[in-house]
Design an enzyme around this catalytic site. Structure first.
Site, mmCIF file in Angstrom:
data_model
loop_
_atom_site.group_PDB
_atom_site.id
_atom_site.type_symbol
_atom_site.label_atom_id
_atom_site.label_comp_id
_atom_site.label_asym_id
_atom_site.label_seq_id
_atom_site.Cartn_x
_atom_site.Cartn_y
_atom_site.Cartn_z
ATOM 1 N N ASP A 153 2.316 -32.738 -1.191
ATOM 2 C CA ASP A 153 2.984 -33.711 -2.059
ATOM 3 C C ASP A 153 4.396 -34.020 -1.560
ATOM 4 O O ASP A 153 4.841 -35.173 -1.589
ATOM 5 C CB ASP A 153 3.046 -33.186 -3.490
ATOM 6 C CG ASP A 153 1.686 -33.189 -4.165
ATOM 7 O OD1 ASP A 153 0.757 -33.834 -3.641
ATOM 8 O OD2 ASP A 153 1.561 -32.541 -5.225
ATOM 9 N N GLU B 272 -3.542 -39.876 1.391
ATOM 10 C CA GLU B 272 -2.438 -39.989 2.345
ATOM 11 C C GLU B 272 -2.361 -41.389 2.957
ATOM 12 O O GLU B 272 -1.751 -41.587 4.008
ATOM 13 C CB GLU B 272 -2.598 -38.954 3.462
ATOM 14 C CG GLU B 272 -3.772 -39.170 4.402
ATOM 15 C CD GLU B 272 -5.072 -38.567 3.907
ATOM 16 O OE1 GLU B 272 -5.939 -38.276 4.754
ATOM 17 O OE2 GLU B 272 -5.235 -38.388 2.685
#
Length: 235
Positions: free
Chosen positions: A118, A144
């Protein structure tokens, strides 16, 4: 004569007294009624002003919620819904779609944990934003993967932008909390023109135009991955 004057004066006084006794209550009631009406007007005016203020606050809250619904909570860039809405608001699409994917992101999550992943996502999003112009749009489409729309006029400008993005991510390592060594992160980028996609003349809707551009950009992204990652590909 004086007697008649006395009687007349007495009559006038009694009439005046009678008039006072009649009109004084009327005047008092009229004054009270005016005060009540004034108070009611003030009260209603206050309610009207409060309703306007409440309405404005409610609209502002709705607008704020609508904006928040279009922002990715983690990276603070647009989410897919926000990106699609902004694209739909544009009068004309003339530019390039760039699909950005963080290389080996699964390995980062597996080795260092999802919290570290994260943090990397936040870093990458911030660096991508810094490398873009103010008028460019960036969104996180999930995982992503990021998508960028840049209103560029030619292929050379798109190539320069995609290379700048690649360099901006790999130029410096990332210090992630809980990880001893700084992480080296790279991205791969696939680029496609929104207007120069194949068979654009056969596409009648903006959705079709974008879909064609996304397919080409996605194909170019996988080419960049196969060629060794940390690079961009444009037709």
């Amino acid at each position: 004569m004086s007697r008649w004057m006395v009687l007349l004066s007495g009559g006038l006084c009694s009439c005046t007294s009678y008039a006072d006794s009649v009109w004084r209550p009327i005047a008092t009631h009229a004054t009270m009624l005016a005060m009540v009406m004034f108070i009611n007007l003030v009260f209603l005016g206050g309610l009207y002003v409060l309703s306007i203020i409440k309405g404005k606050r409610h609209r502002a809250l709705l607008e704020s919620q609508a904006q928040e619904a279009q922002i990715d909570f983690l990276t603070q860039v647009l989410n897919r819904r926000g990106f699609e809405r902004r694209i739909a608001d544009k009068r004309q699409l003339q530019g390039y779609i760039l699909i950005v994917d963080i290389d080996d992101f699964k390995r980062i999550n597996d080795e260092y944990g999802h919290h570290s992943g994260d943090v990397v996502l936040q870093y990458v999003a911030a660096r991508l934003k810094d490398a873009l112009r103010e008028e460019d749009m960036i969104a996180r489409f999930g995982g992503e993967e990021f998508v960028i729309y840049a209103a560029l006029k030619n292929k050379q400008s798109a190539e320069e932008l995609s290379r700048r993005l690649v360099i901006s991510i790999s130029a410096n390592s990332y210090q992630v909390p809980g990880v001893d060594e700084p992480l080296n992160v790279t991205i791969s980028v696939g680029v496609a023109s929104v207007l120069d996609s194949p068979n654009v003349s056969d596409v009648t809707s903006r959705k079709g135009v974008l879909s064609s551009a996304f397919k080409i950009a996605d194909s170019n992204l996988y080419k960049a991955k196969r060629l060794g990652k940390n690079q961009s590909v444009i037709n």
